[in-house]
Design a protein around this motif. Structure first.
Motif, PDB file in Angstrom:
ATOM      1  N   LEU A   1       0.812  -1.222   0.000  1.00 52.50           N
ATOM      2  CA  LEU A   1       0.000   0.000   0.000  1.00 52.50           C
ATOM      3  C   LEU A   1       0.842   1.267   0.000  1.00 52.50           C
ATOM      4  O   LEU A   1       0.551   2.214  -0.737  1.00 52.50           O
ATOM      5  N   ILE A   2       1.865   1.307   0.831  1.00 50.54           N
ATOM      6  CA  ILE A   2       2.668   2.523   0.945  1.00 50.54           C
ATOM      7  C   ILE A   2       3.533   2.700  -0.286  1.00 50.54           C
ATOM      8  O   ILE A   2       3.682   3.798  -0.813  1.00 50.54           O
ATOM      9  N   GLY A   3       4.116   1.610  -0.781  1.00 52.90           N
ATOM     10  CA  GLY A   3       4.866   1.683  -2.024  1.00 52.90           C
ATOM     11  C   GLY A   3       6.160   2.456  -1.895  1.00 52.90           C
ATOM     12  O   GLY A   3       6.668   2.708  -0.812  1.00 52.90           O
TER      13      GLY A   3
ATOM     14  N   ARG B   1      -7.142   4.394   1.485  1.00 56.87           N
ATOM     15  CA  ARG B   1      -8.557   4.318   1.158  1.00 56.87           C
ATOM     16  C   ARG B   1      -8.974   2.851   1.072  1.00 56.87           C
ATOM     17  O   ARG B   1      -8.167   1.974   0.803  1.00 56.87           O
ATOM     18  N   SER B   2     -10.284   2.604   1.266  1.00 54.84           N
ATOM     19  CA  SER B   2     -10.776   1.221   1.241  1.00 54.84           C
ATOM     20  C   SER B   2     -10.552   0.584  -0.122  1.00 54.84           C
ATOM     21  O   SER B   2     -10.237  -0.613  -0.216  1.00 54.84           O
ATOM     22  N   ASP B   3     -10.694   1.368  -1.205  1.00 57.31           N
ATOM     23  CA  ASP B   3     -10.474   0.827  -2.546  1.00 57.31           C
ATOM     24  C   ASP B   3      -9.027   0.390  -2.722  1.00 57.31           C
ATOM     25  O   ASP B   3      -8.746  -0.642  -3.343  1.00 57.31           O
ATOM     26  N   ASP B   4      -8.104   1.194  -2.182  1.00 57.63           N
ATOM     27  CA  ASP B   4      -6.686   0.836  -2.264  1.00 57.63           C
ATOM     28  C   ASP B   4      -6.416  -0.444  -1.472  1.00 57.63           C
ATOM     29  O   ASP B   4      -5.642  -1.314  -1.903  1.00 57.63           O
ATOM     30  N   TYR B   5      -7.053  -0.542  -0.318  1.00 55.24           N
ATOM     31  CA  TYR B   5      -6.888  -1.722   0.526  1.00 55.24           C
ATOM     32  C   TYR B   5      -7.337  -2.980  -0.210  1.00 55.24           C
ATOM     33  O   TYR B   5      -6.622  -3.992  -0.243  1.00 55.24           O
ATOM     34  N   MET B   6      -8.509  -2.917  -0.830  1.00 60.98           N
ATOM     35  CA  MET B   6      -9.039  -4.077  -1.536  1.00 60.98           C
ATOM     36  C   MET B   6      -8.177  -4.415  -2.745  1.00 60.98           C
ATOM     37  O   MET B   6      -7.945  -5.590  -3.052  1.00 60.98           O
ATOM     38  N   GLY B   7      -7.677  -3.380  -3.427  1.00 57.69           N
ATOM     39  CA  GLY B   7      -6.814  -3.626  -4.570  1.00 57.69           C
ATOM     40  C   GLY B   7      -5.532  -4.333  -4.169  1.00 57.69           C
ATOM     41  O   GLY B   7      -5.067  -5.258  -4.855  1.00 57.69           O
ATOM     42  N   ALA B   8      -4.949  -3.911  -3.049  1.00 62.83           N
ATOM     43  CA  ALA B   8      -3.726  -4.540  -2.560  1.00 62.83           C
ATOM     44  C   ALA B   8      -3.985  -5.991  -2.154  1.00 62.83           C
ATOM     45  O   ALA B   8      -3.185  -6.889  -2.446  1.00 62.83           O
TER      46      ALA B   8
ATOM     47  N   LEU C   1       2.399  -3.589  -9.182  1.00 56.01           N
ATOM     48  CA  LEU C   1       1.125  -3.680  -9.893  1.00 56.01           C
ATOM     49  C   LEU C   1       0.076  -2.770  -9.272  1.00 56.01           C
ATOM     50  O   LEU C   1      -0.685  -2.100  -9.984  1.00 56.01           O
ATOM     51  N   VAL C   2       0.019  -2.719  -7.950  1.00 53.24           N
ATOM     52  CA  VAL C   2      -0.964  -1.875  -7.272  1.00 53.24           C
ATOM     53  C   VAL C   2      -0.746  -0.405  -7.587  1.00 53.24           C
ATOM     54  O   VAL C   2      -1.699   0.363  -7.739  1.00 53.24           O
ATOM     55  N   HIS C   3       0.509   0.006  -7.706  1.00 53.69           N
ATOM     56  CA  HIS C   3       0.811   1.412  -7.943  1.00 53.69           C
ATOM     57  C   HIS C   3       0.860   1.764  -9.426  1.00 53.69           C
ATOM     58  O   HIS C   3       1.331   2.829  -9.801  1.00 53.69           O
ATOM     59  N   GLY C   4       0.353   0.856 -10.251  1.00 58.41           N
ATOM     60  CA  GLY C   4       0.147   1.178 -11.659  1.00 58.41           C
ATOM     61  C   GLY C   4       1.410   1.345 -12.473  1.00 58.41           C
ATOM     62  O   GLY C   4       1.449   2.177 -13.388  1.00 58.41           O
ATOM     63  N   ALA C   5       2.432   0.564 -12.174  1.00 57.53           N
ATOM     64  CA  ALA C   5       3.669   0.651 -12.948  1.00 57.53           C
ATOM     65  C   ALA C   5       3.386   0.349 -14.422  1.00 57.53           C
ATOM     66  O   ALA C   5       2.691  -0.607 -14.746  1.00 57.53           O
ATOM     67  N   LYS C   6       3.929   1.176 -15.293  1.00 55.89           N
ATOM     68  CA  LYS C   6       3.797   0.952 -16.729  1.00 55.89           C
ATOM     69  C   LYS C   6       4.913   0.056 -17.261  1.00 55.89           C
ATOM     70  O   LYS C   6       4.759  -0.597 -18.291  1.00 55.89           O
ATOM     71  N   VAL C   7       6.040   0.065 -16.550  1.00 50.31           N
ATOM     72  CA  VAL C   7       7.189  -0.752 -16.925  1.00 50.31           C
ATOM     73  C   VAL C   7       7.745  -1.414 -15.660  1.00 50.31           C
ATOM     74  O   VAL C   7       7.895  -0.756 -14.630  1.00 50.31           O
TER      75      VAL C   7
END
Length: 241
Positions: free
Chosen positions: A102-104, A120-127, A161-167
């Motif tokens: 989550l913290i990244g 946020r709850s959405d971030d929690y569920m995504g992680a 992946l959670v933090h949306g890395a493009k590469v």
């Protein structure tokens, strides 16, 4: 689009060349595996692309941005949009696997979140979804200091992946994983490359490289000796491994 032209890198007082005239173009969605004998320059190439090591010469453009010509803008783009995964994952050993995801990394996380640890709850569920996908749901509340090397590597992948890395640049990301888990991780990465345009450049054992790569680079003496689509290599191409 990622474009590298004539990348060269030498090390030590004697300036021994590690990379010599590396040039390539990468499109979104590629899963590139670097192959080569020890000392061929695989890890050094990954570190140069991640801007963890200085280039001696060469051009580097990402989506039209001249990374080496504008180091502030270029470095900021790389830090925010790319993830570099070393063999020993860079995690906070005193935080749980979930908190690390989550913290990244500092470049990807708002200051208030780093200070407070609030999410946020959405971030929690995504992680939690990513940890579940990588077989770590039961380890989410454990400190990463209590996890095995393979488990820590999967936490680092989940974080990217959670933090949306493009590469994603990954140096032997499945080392220490059992065969089933390694295949699961690689299947996930390959699916994301196909469906989301994620680009992955990594180092893998030959057997896995031939199964999962969309593109194979065989390095020899710091050069890309072969650049082919993902497939079983010929006996001539294997000579350099």
């Amino acid at each position: 689009m990622i474009t590298v032209e004539h990348l060269a890198k030498a090390v030590g007082e004697d300036k021994l060349p590690v990379l010599r005239d590396i040039s390539f173009q990468l499109e979104p969605g590629e899963l590139v595996v670097l192959l080569g004998a020890s000392g061929s320059g695989k890890s050094t190439l990954l570190r140069c692309l991640a801007l963890r090591e200085k280039w001696d010469k060469g051009n580097f453009r990402v989506d039209g941005v001249n990374v080496r010509g504008n180091m502030f803008t270029g470095r900021r783009k790389i830090r925010r949009e790319w993830a570099y995964l070393e063999q020993n994952a860079e995690l906070n050993p005193n935080r749980t696997a979930l908190k690390n995801v989550l913290i990244g990394q500092s470049s990807q996380t708002p200051l208030w979140r780093m200070v407070t640890g609030m999410v946020r709850s959405d971030d929690y569920m995504g992680a939690m979804d990513e940890l579940d996908l990588l077989g770590l749901l039961d380890k989410a509340k454990m400190k990463t200091s209590q996890l095995s090397g393979g488990e820590r590597q999967r936490v680092a992948i989940a974080r990217a992946l959670v933090h949306g890395a493009k590469v994603i640049l990954a140096d032997e990301p499945v080392t220490g994983l059992d065969p089933k888990t390694a295949e699961s991780v690689l299947e996930t990465l390959r699916k994301l490359c196909k469906e989301t345009g994620l680009t992955v450049v990594t180092v893998l054992p030959l057997e896995l490289a031939e199964r999962y790569a969309t593109r194979l680079w065989v390095l020899e003496d710091g050069k890309i000796k072969h650049d082919v689509k993902g497939r079983r290599l010929t006996s001539q191409e294997r000579i350099h491994l």
